[in-house]
Design a protein around this motif. Structure first.
Motif, PDB file in Angstrom:
ATOM      1  N   GLY A  23     -50.917 -30.545 -12.025  1.00  0.00           N
ATOM      2  CA  GLY A  23     -49.865 -31.481 -11.682  1.00  0.00           C
ATOM      3  C   GLY A  23     -49.691 -31.480 -10.182  1.00  0.00           C
ATOM      4  O   GLY A  23     -50.352 -30.725  -9.465  1.00  0.00           O
ATOM      5  N   THR A  24     -48.793 -32.310  -9.700  1.00  0.00           N
ATOM      6  CA  THR A  24     -48.559 -32.412  -8.266  1.00  0.00           C
ATOM      7  C   THR A  24     -47.067 -32.347  -7.977  1.00  0.00           C
ATOM      8  O   THR A  24     -46.276 -32.955  -8.692  1.00  0.00           O
ATOM      9  N   ILE A  25     -46.719 -31.613  -6.956  1.00  0.00           N
ATOM     10  CA  ILE A  25     -45.361 -31.629  -6.418  1.00  0.00           C
ATOM     11  C   ILE A  25     -45.472 -32.219  -5.014  1.00  0.00           C
ATOM     12  O   ILE A  25     -46.246 -31.734  -4.194  1.00  0.00           O
ATOM     13  N   SER A  26     -44.719 -33.287  -4.764  1.00  0.00           N
ATOM     14  CA  SER A  26     -44.702 -33.945  -3.455  1.00  0.00           C
ATOM     15  C   SER A  26     -43.282 -33.972  -2.937  1.00  0.00           C
ATOM     16  O   SER A  26     -42.363 -34.394  -3.646  1.00  0.00           O
ATOM     17  N   CYS A  27     -43.115 -33.510  -1.690  1.00  0.00           N
ATOM     18  CA  CYS A  27     -41.788 -33.438  -1.082  1.00  0.00           C
ATOM     19  C   CYS A  27     -41.801 -34.117   0.272  1.00  0.00           C
ATOM     20  O   CYS A  27     -42.812 -34.108   0.973  1.00  0.00           O
ATOM     21  N   VAL A  28     -40.643 -34.656   0.641  1.00  0.00           N
ATOM     22  CA  VAL A  28     -40.497 -35.312   1.940  1.00  0.00           C
ATOM     23  C   VAL A  28     -39.092 -35.035   2.475  1.00  0.00           C
ATOM     24  O   VAL A  28     -38.141 -34.898   1.706  1.00  0.00           O
ATOM     25  N   SER A  29     -38.986 -34.950   3.796  1.00  0.00           N
ATOM     26  CA  SER A  29     -37.684 -34.786   4.441  1.00  0.00           C
ATOM     27  C   SER A  29     -37.313 -36.078   5.155  1.00  0.00           C
ATOM     28  O   SER A  29     -38.167 -36.934   5.393  1.00  0.00           O
ATOM     29  N   GLU A  30     -36.047 -36.210   5.518  1.00  0.00           N
ATOM     30  CA  GLU A  30     -35.616 -37.374   6.292  1.00  0.00           C
ATOM     31  C   GLU A  30     -36.257 -37.383   7.671  1.00  0.00           C
ATOM     32  O   GLU A  30     -36.396 -38.429   8.286  1.00  0.00           O
ATOM     33  N   ASP A  31     -36.679 -36.199   8.154  1.00  0.00           N
ATOM     34  CA  ASP A  31     -37.322 -36.079   9.458  1.00  0.00           C
ATOM     35  C   ASP A  31     -38.814 -36.401   9.411  1.00  0.00           C
ATOM     36  O   ASP A  31     -39.491 -36.338  10.427  1.00  0.00           O
ATOM     37  N   GLY A  32     -39.354 -36.691   8.213  1.00  0.00           N
ATOM     38  CA  GLY A  32     -40.760 -37.029   8.084  1.00  0.00           C
ATOM     39  C   GLY A  32     -41.678 -35.872   7.755  1.00  0.00           C
ATOM     40  O   GLY A  32     -42.892 -36.051   7.687  1.00  0.00           O
ATOM     41  N   THR A  34     -43.636 -33.524   5.315  1.00  0.00           N
ATOM     42  CA  THR A  34     -44.101 -33.706   3.940  1.00  0.00           C
ATOM     43  C   THR A  34     -44.922 -32.501   3.492  1.00  0.00           C
ATOM     44  O   THR A  34     -45.547 -31.823   4.307  1.00  0.00           O
ATOM     45  N   ILE A  35     -44.900 -32.265   2.195  1.00  0.00           N
ATOM     46  CA  ILE A  35     -45.780 -31.282   1.582  1.00  0.00           C
ATOM     47  C   ILE A  35     -46.210 -31.825   0.232  1.00  0.00           C
ATOM     48  O   ILE A  35     -45.399 -32.356  -0.521  1.00  0.00           O
ATOM     49  N   ASP A  36     -47.499 -31.726  -0.040  1.00  0.00           N
ATOM     50  CA  ASP A  36     -48.075 -32.105  -1.329  1.00  0.00           C
ATOM     51  C   ASP A  36     -48.853 -30.906  -1.842  1.00  0.00           C
ATOM     52  O   ASP A  36     -49.686 -30.348  -1.119  1.00  0.00           O
ATOM     53  N   MET A  37     -48.579 -30.528  -3.094  1.00  0.00           N
ATOM     54  CA  MET A  37     -49.264 -29.385  -3.697  1.00  0.00           C
ATOM     55  C   MET A  37     -49.813 -29.769  -5.056  1.00  0.00           C
ATOM     56  O   MET A  37     -49.112 -30.376  -5.859  1.00  0.00           O
ATOM     57  N   ALA A  38     -51.056 -29.411  -5.307  1.00  0.00           N
ATOM     58  CA  ALA A  38     -51.619 -29.496  -6.653  1.00  0.00           C
ATOM     59  C   ALA A  38     -51.415 -28.134  -7.289  1.00  0.00           C
ATOM     60  O   ALA A  38     -51.740 -27.103  -6.685  1.00  0.00           O
ATOM     61  N   ILE A  39     -50.825 -28.136  -8.477  1.00  0.00           N
ATOM     62  CA  ILE A  39     -50.552 -26.867  -9.150  1.00  0.00           C
ATOM     63  C   ILE A  39     -51.197 -26.865 -10.523  1.00  0.00           C
ATOM     64  O   ILE A  39     -51.361 -27.906 -11.143  1.00  0.00           O
ATOM     65  N   LEU A  45     -47.225 -19.818 -11.841  1.00  0.00           N
ATOM     66  CA  LEU A  45     -47.406 -20.932 -10.912  1.00  0.00           C
ATOM     67  C   LEU A  45     -48.646 -20.667 -10.070  1.00  0.00           C
ATOM     68  O   LEU A  45     -48.729 -19.658  -9.366  1.00  0.00           O
ATOM     69  N   ALA A  46     -49.626 -21.538 -10.164  1.00  0.00           N
ATOM     70  CA  ALA A  46     -50.862 -21.408  -9.397  1.00  0.00           C
ATOM     71  C   ALA A  46     -51.000 -22.616  -8.482  1.00  0.00           C
ATOM     72  O   ALA A  46     -51.139 -23.739  -8.956  1.00  0.00           O
ATOM     73  N   VAL A  47     -50.926 -22.387  -7.173  1.00  0.00           N
ATOM     74  CA  VAL A  47     -51.115 -23.467  -6.211  1.00  0.00           C
ATOM     75  C   VAL A  47     -52.609 -23.622  -5.990  1.00  0.00           C
ATOM     76  O   VAL A  47     -53.271 -22.714  -5.498  1.00  0.00           O
ATOM     77  N   ILE A  48     -53.139 -24.770  -6.379  1.00  0.00           N
ATOM     78  CA  ILE A  48     -54.572 -25.036  -6.273  1.00  0.00           C
ATOM     79  C   ILE A  48     -54.921 -25.538  -4.873  1.00  0.00           C
ATOM     80  O   ILE A  48     -55.923 -25.145  -4.296  1.00  0.00           O
ATOM     81  N   SER A  49     -54.080 -26.419  -4.338  1.00  0.00           N
ATOM     82  CA  SER A  49     -54.290 -26.915  -2.982  1.00  0.00           C
ATOM     83  C   SER A  49     -52.958 -27.385  -2.419  1.00  0.00           C
ATOM     84  O   SER A  49     -52.022 -27.650  -3.166  1.00  0.00           O
ATOM     85  N   ALA A  50     -52.897 -27.465  -1.101  1.00  0.00           N
ATOM     86  CA  ALA A  50     -51.666 -27.913  -0.447  1.00  0.00           C
ATOM     87  C   ALA A  50     -51.994 -28.611   0.864  1.00  0.00           C
ATOM     88  O   ALA A  50     -52.991 -28.301   1.524  1.00  0.00           O
ATOM     89  N   TYR A  51     -51.131 -29.569   1.211  1.00  0.00           N
ATOM     90  CA  TYR A  51     -51.229 -30.299   2.473  1.00  0.00           C
ATOM     91  C   TYR A  51     -49.817 -30.413   3.033  1.00  0.00           C
ATOM     92  O   TYR A  51     -48.910 -30.914   2.353  1.00  0.00           O
ATOM     93  N   ILE A  52     -49.616 -29.945   4.253  1.00  0.00           N
ATOM     94  CA  ILE A  52     -48.321 -30.003   4.919  1.00  0.00           C
ATOM     95  C   ILE A  52     -48.491 -30.796   6.206  1.00  0.00           C
ATOM     96  O   ILE A  52     -49.454 -30.587   6.942  1.00  0.00           O
ATOM     97  N   GLN A  53     -47.549 -31.707   6.475  1.00  0.00           N
ATOM     98  CA  GLN A  53     -47.599 -32.506   7.694  1.00  0.00           C
ATOM     99  C   GLN A  53     -46.204 -32.557   8.292  1.00  0.00           C
ATOM    100  O   GLN A  53     -45.229 -32.852   7.598  1.00  0.00           O
ATOM    101  N   VAL A  54     -46.108 -32.228   9.587  1.00  0.00           N
ATOM    102  CA  VAL A  54     -44.844 -32.280  10.308  1.00  0.00           C
ATOM    103  C   VAL A  54     -45.124 -32.761  11.726  1.00  0.00           C
ATOM    104  O   VAL A  54     -45.873 -32.113  12.452  1.00  0.00           O
ATOM    105  N   GLU A  58     -50.773 -30.770  11.151  1.00  0.00           N
ATOM    106  CA  GLU A  58     -51.185 -30.679   9.755  1.00  0.00           C
ATOM    107  C   GLU A  58     -51.672 -29.275   9.433  1.00  0.00           C
ATOM    108  O   GLU A  58     -52.298 -28.627  10.266  1.00  0.00           O
ATOM    109  N   TRP A  59     -51.383 -28.836   8.218  1.00  0.00           N
ATOM    110  CA  TRP A  59     -51.895 -27.588   7.679  1.00  0.00           C
ATOM    111  C   TRP A  59     -52.402 -27.897   6.278  1.00  0.00           C
ATOM    112  O   TRP A  59     -51.722 -28.588   5.518  1.00  0.00           O
ATOM    113  N   THR A  60     -53.580 -27.404   5.941  1.00  0.00           N
ATOM    114  CA  THR A  60     -54.127 -27.690   4.623  1.00  0.00           C
ATOM    115  C   THR A  60     -54.949 -26.512   4.108  1.00  0.00           C
ATOM    116  O   THR A  60     -55.578 -25.803   4.893  1.00  0.00           O
ATOM    117  N   THR A  61     -54.928 -26.345   2.810  1.00  0.00           N
ATOM    118  CA  THR A  61     -55.767 -25.325   2.193  1.00  0.00           C
ATOM    119  C   THR A  61     -57.221 -25.786   2.145  1.00  0.00           C
ATOM    120  O   THR A  61     -58.120 -24.961   2.079  1.00  0.00           O
TER     121      THR A  61
END
Length: 126
Positions: A23-32, A34-39, A45-54, A58-61
């Motif tokens: 599944g995917t969890i996607s989050c966003v802030s009012e400041d822009g 974001t984090i997207d995680m495939a679990i 809880l097993a995080v398969i991959s993640a992408y963070i942008q601020v 960018e930070w990514t697995t």
């Protein structure tokens, strides 16, 4: 011979086990931020991959810039710590709360990027 047959049956059953869905969890802030995680939907809880942008960073697995070292999830919370590639320091922390009432679902919390900032996030996902 019967013992070998039994071992072969156990081994075959293990190989035929169904694959776990993701599944995917996607989050966003009012400041822009974001984090997207495939679990993975495992007993933990097993995080398969993640992408963070601020703010253009960018930070990514996928590129090995971050790794998920600790992850915990239950019916009410999700907590994930991401480290640097060498697992020396925490790079980011995600803390989420989930609430289900009747047919209404809400999930939100905080995303902390060490040395960058902290962000209130709202999320969608499983």
């Amino acid at each position: 011979m019967l013992r070998l047959f039994g071992l072969a049956m156990v081994a075959g059953a293990a190989l035929a086990a169904p694959a776990h869905a993701t599944g995917t969890i996607s989050c966003v802030s009012e400041d822009g931020a974001t984090i997207d995680m495939a679990i993975g939907s495992l007993p933990i809880l097993a995080v398969i991959s993640a992408y963070i942008q601020v703010g253009g960073q960018e930070w990514t697995t996928a590129e090995g810039a971050i790794g998920s070292v600790q992850a915990f999830g239950d019916a009410e919370t999700v907590r994930v710590d991401f480290t640097d590639a060498n697992i020396n320091e925490i790079v980011a922390r995600l803390r989420l709360f989930r609430v289900l009432e009747e047919s209404d679902f809400a999930m939100g919390g905080t995303l902390q990027i060490v040395g960058t900032g902290a962000y209130a996030v709202t999320c969608i996902g499983p």
